[in-house]
Motif scaffolding. Structure first.
Motif, PDB file in Angstrom:
ATOM      1  N   ARG A  43     -15.507   2.275 -30.353  1.00 23.42           N
ATOM      2  CA  ARG A  43     -16.227   3.547 -30.186  1.00 23.42           C
ATOM      3  C   ARG A  43     -15.258   4.601 -29.667  1.00 23.42           C
ATOM      4  N   GLU A  44     -15.129   5.652 -30.414  1.00 26.60           N
ATOM      5  CA  GLU A  44     -14.149   6.692 -30.112  1.00 26.60           C
ATOM      6  C   GLU A  44     -14.407   7.363 -28.769  1.00 26.60           C
ATOM      7  N   GLN A  45     -15.684   7.439 -28.343  1.00 24.74           N
ATOM      8  CA  GLN A  45     -16.008   8.183 -27.130  1.00 24.74           C
ATOM      9  C   GLN A  45     -15.607   7.470 -25.848  1.00 24.74           C
ATOM     10  N   PHE A  46     -15.220   6.206 -25.925  1.00 21.42           N
ATOM     11  CA  PHE A  46     -14.841   5.458 -24.732  1.00 21.42           C
ATOM     12  C   PHE A  46     -13.330   5.425 -24.566  1.00 21.42           C
ATOM     13  N   ASN A  47     -12.853   5.823 -23.392  1.00 25.28           N
ATOM     14  CA  ASN A  47     -11.426   5.677 -23.103  1.00 25.28           C
ATOM     15  C   ASN A  47     -11.208   4.416 -22.271  1.00 25.28           C
ATOM     16  N   ASN A  48      -9.970   4.168 -21.870  1.00 27.11           N
ATOM     17  CA  ASN A  48      -9.668   2.932 -21.147  1.00 27.11           C
ATOM     18  C   ASN A  48     -10.351   2.871 -19.790  1.00 27.11           C
ATOM     19  N   GLU A  49     -10.478   4.030 -19.106  1.00 25.32           N
ATOM     20  CA  GLU A  49     -11.162   4.054 -17.819  1.00 25.32           C
ATOM     21  C   GLU A  49     -12.634   3.678 -17.991  1.00 25.32           C
ATOM     22  N   ASP A  50     -13.263   4.218 -19.039  1.00 20.33           N
ATOM     23  CA  ASP A  50     -14.663   3.880 -19.322  1.00 20.33           C
ATOM     24  C   ASP A  50     -14.838   2.380 -19.510  1.00 20.33           C
ATOM     25  N   ILE A  51     -13.950   1.803 -20.307  1.00 15.34           N
ATOM     26  CA  ILE A  51     -14.087   0.386 -20.657  1.00 15.34           C
ATOM     27  C   ILE A  51     -13.824  -0.495 -19.445  1.00 15.34           C
ATOM     28  N   ALA A  52     -12.838  -0.130 -18.632  1.00 20.57           N
ATOM     29  CA  ALA A  52     -12.588  -0.887 -17.402  1.00 20.57           C
ATOM     30  C   ALA A  52     -13.829  -0.873 -16.516  1.00 20.57           C
ATOM     31  N   PHE A  53     -14.472   0.278 -16.406  1.00 21.65           N
ATOM     32  CA  PHE A  53     -15.700   0.387 -15.621  1.00 21.65           C
ATOM     33  C   PHE A  53     -16.811  -0.484 -16.198  1.00 21.65           C
ATOM     34  N   LEU A  54     -17.039  -0.372 -17.506  1.00 22.31           N
ATOM     35  CA  LEU A  54     -18.135  -1.093 -18.155  1.00 22.31           C
ATOM     36  C   LEU A  54     -17.937  -2.607 -18.127  1.00 22.31           C
ATOM     37  N   LEU A  55     -16.691  -3.046 -18.023  1.00 22.02           N
ATOM     38  CA  LEU A  55     -16.406  -4.481 -17.991  1.00 22.02           C
ATOM     39  C   LEU A  55     -16.300  -5.026 -16.564  1.00 22.02           C
ATOM     40  N   GLY A  56     -16.534  -4.164 -15.573  1.00 15.56           N
ATOM     41  CA  GLY A  56     -16.572  -4.637 -14.196  1.00 15.56           C
ATOM     42  C   GLY A  56     -15.240  -4.740 -13.502  1.00 15.56           C
ATOM     43  N   ASP A  81       0.833  -1.196   0.000  1.00 18.54           N
ATOM     44  CA  ASP A  81       0.000   0.000   0.000  1.00 18.54           C
ATOM     45  C   ASP A  81       0.870   1.249   0.000  1.00 18.54           C
ATOM     46  N   HIS A  82       2.005   1.208   0.777  1.00 18.80           N
ATOM     47  CA  HIS A  82       2.870   2.379   0.832  1.00 18.80           C
ATOM     48  C   HIS A  82       3.585   2.596  -0.499  1.00 18.80           C
ATOM     49  N   GLN A  83       3.799   1.546  -1.258  1.00 19.39           N
ATOM     50  CA  GLN A  83       4.493   1.662  -2.529  1.00 19.39           C
ATOM     51  C   GLN A  83       3.556   2.073  -3.658  1.00 19.39           C
ATOM     52  N   LYS A  84       2.276   2.003  -3.435  1.00 18.51           N
ATOM     53  CA  LYS A  84       1.296   2.341  -4.454  1.00 18.51           C
ATOM     54  C   LYS A  84       1.383   3.822  -4.804  1.00 18.51           C
ATOM     55  N   GLU A  85       1.517   4.126  -6.061  1.00 11.58           N
ATOM     56  CA  GLU A  85       1.543   5.513  -6.519  1.00 11.58           C
ATOM     57  C   GLU A  85       0.202   5.828  -7.182  1.00 11.58           C
ATOM     58  N   PHE A  86      -0.533   6.747  -6.588  1.00 10.90           N
ATOM     59  CA  PHE A  86      -1.842   7.112  -7.117  1.00 10.90           C
ATOM     60  C   PHE A  86      -1.667   8.136  -8.227  1.00 10.90           C
ATOM     61  N   THR A  87      -2.457   7.962  -9.290  1.00 13.53           N
ATOM     62  CA  THR A  87      -2.253   8.771 -10.491  1.00 13.53           C
ATOM     63  C   THR A  87      -3.582   9.236 -11.080  1.00 13.53           C
ATOM     64  N   VAL A  88      -3.466  10.160 -12.026  1.00 12.06           N
ATOM     65  CA  VAL A  88      -4.597  10.669 -12.810  1.00 12.06           C
ATOM     66  C   VAL A  88      -4.180  10.622 -14.273  1.00 12.06           C
ATOM     67  N   SER A  89      -5.106  10.286 -15.147  1.00  5.53           N
ATOM     68  CA  SER A  89      -4.768  10.187 -16.563  1.00  5.53           C
ATOM     69  C   SER A  89      -4.504  11.568 -17.161  1.00  5.53           C
ATOM     70  N   VAL A  90      -3.628  11.604 -18.147  1.00  3.97           N
ATOM     71  CA  VAL A  90      -3.349  12.849 -18.857  1.00  3.97           C
ATOM     72  C   VAL A  90      -4.619  13.386 -19.511  1.00  3.97           C
ATOM     73  N   GLU A  91      -5.460  12.498 -20.005  1.00  7.42           N
ATOM     74  CA  GLU A  91      -6.716  12.918 -20.631  1.00  7.42           C
ATOM     75  C   GLU A  91      -7.567  13.729 -19.658  1.00  7.42           C
ATOM     76  N   THR A  92      -7.633  13.274 -18.402  1.00 11.56           N
ATOM     77  CA  THR A  92      -8.388  14.012 -17.391  1.00 11.56           C
ATOM     78  C   THR A  92      -7.760  15.369 -17.135  1.00 11.56           C
ATOM     79  N   LEU A  93      -6.427  15.428 -17.076  1.00  8.92           N
ATOM     80  CA  LEU A  93      -5.739  16.693 -16.848  1.00  8.92           C
ATOM     81  C   LEU A  93      -5.976  17.676 -17.991  1.00  8.92           C
ATOM     82  N   VAL A  94      -5.972  17.176 -19.212  1.00  5.61           N
ATOM     83  CA  VAL A  94      -6.250  18.046 -20.359  1.00  5.61           C
ATOM     84  C   VAL A  94      -7.648  18.656 -20.229  1.00  5.61           C
ATOM     85  N   SER A  95      -8.612  17.813 -19.828  1.00  4.07           N
ATOM     86  CA  SER A  95      -9.974  18.291 -19.644  1.00  4.07           C
ATOM     87  C   SER A  95     -10.041  19.382 -18.585  1.00  4.07           C
ATOM     88  N   HIS A  96      -9.328  19.168 -17.447  1.00  2.00           N
ATOM     89  CA  HIS A  96      -9.317  20.177 -16.392  1.00  2.00           C
ATOM     90  C   HIS A  96      -8.609  21.446 -16.855  1.00  2.00           C
TER      91      HIS A  96
END
Length: 354
Positions: free
Chosen positions: A308-321, A6-21
């Protein structure tokens, strides 16, 4: 050494999300009227981010430092709060998943929480229910590497999504950090959040009314109201495809259950009003089983979503459970021998229609 991973886990945000922000920030400053004088340097950085591979990710603590610096630079003490409405409008994919009004509120919030934790590792969200309330707790994954602006922006974004989709305001909102202005709570908080929040509380949280007195027991199981709703949907589908077509009935339910996370055979059997053993016997009679059926469904859906162009990897991971993008990548490579990015490179997705 317990918990060292858990201490070694590096939490991240996708570049796509940063571009949106970054685009949301640009629009906010344009509306404020001083974009040209304040954001020229940042605007160049946004252009650089836009050229990055959108599958890349950036450490959360790096983002926090930059947000605090930026807030000081543009003299905006409530940056996260003010950016939230702009960011939600930029996150078009949220509208794809979370405008469903028929879904019971408890399950709606659970799916929203699961998706948010996949798309950004800044926060984790946990739900608790009472007879009167649904409590959505928001906890930073890296408390020492988080900015107040991120916490306030995240909570404000969740509020905006729920309000836009359901027309619902929270009963209350609490923040664990102290009040930024000792002179009192600025009116801005009430204007953005719909309620006057509390500060210095034990948790960051949004509290919604539990009008259906809904409850749930397991993360991957629909709530009481959602379970009944799903059974009603299956009853309609059963009339369409035939009661004895067990594989098709299971695929219909599994595609929905994947939104909740990893499905299991016991839950599926309960929805179909049979025992797990009886369900397995029916599936074996059709030449399949629970695990092969689930794997085949995920493989087929993965290719459909990647097309489908509108789905990114985060979307697909969510939709596939899946719990995170990494598990989706691992599964996809085991199925097809290549990564989702390599597949898309050789099978360009179609742009959204309409």
């Amino acid at each position: 050494m317990t918990g060292s991973s858990d201490h070694q886990k590096e939490f991240t945000v996708s570049v796509e999300t940063l571009v949106s922000h970054g685009q949301a920030l640009e629009q906010y400053l344009r509306d404020r009227g001083d974009y040209e004088s304040l954001l020229q340097t940042f605007g160049e950085e946004v252009k650089k981010l836009a050229a990055f591979n959108p599958r890349q990710r950036v450490p959360v603590d790096t983002i926090a430092r930059n947000i605090d610096t930026l807030a000081q630079w543009i003299n905006e003490p409530y940056l996260g709060l003010k950016l939230a409405p702009y960011s939600v409008r930029r996150q078009q994919r949220l509208a794809l998943f979370f405008t469903e009004r028929e879904l019971p509120l408890l399950d709606y919030l659970r799916l929203l929480a699961r998706y948010a934790c996949i798309s950004s590792e800044v926060m984790r969200m946990e739900l608790e229910t009472t007879q009167q309330h649904i409590i959505l707790r928001v906890t930073p994954n890296s408390p020492q590497g988080i900015s107040r602006h991120q916490i306030e922006g995240f909570v404000a974004s969740i509020h905006a999504i729920v309000n836009q989709a359901r027309g619902l305001l929270p009963r209350c909102i609490d923040f664990s950090h102290p009040l930024p202005d000792p002179a009192g709570v600025p009116q801005l908080y009430t204007e953005v959040l719909g309620v006057t929040p509390g500060f210095g509380q034990s948790h960051n949280r949004l509290v919604y009314p539990n009008q259906q007195r809904d409850q749930y027991t397991l993360p991957q199981r629909p709530g009481t109201a959602g379970f009944a709703h799903l059974q009603a949907m299956e009853a309609v589908k059963r009339k369409e495809i035939g009661a004895e077509n067990w594989a098709s009935r299971c695929r219909f339910l599994l595609e929905i259950l994947l939104y909740y996370g990893e499905p299991n055979k016991s839950l599926l059997a309960e929805l179909l009003a049979v025992t797990p053993r009886t369900l397995q016997r029916h599936l074996e009679a059709e030449g399949t089983g629970f695990r092969p059926l689930l794997a085949d469904l995920r493989q087929q859906l993965a290719l459909d979503y990647l097309a489908r162009e509108q789905f990114n990897n985060e979307d697909i991971a969510f939709l596939l459970g899946y719990q995170d993008v990494g598990r989706f990548f691992k599964a996809f490579k085991s199925w097809y021998g290549i990564t989702p990015g390599q597949y898309r490179a050789s099978h360009p997705p179609c742009p959204p229609t309409g």
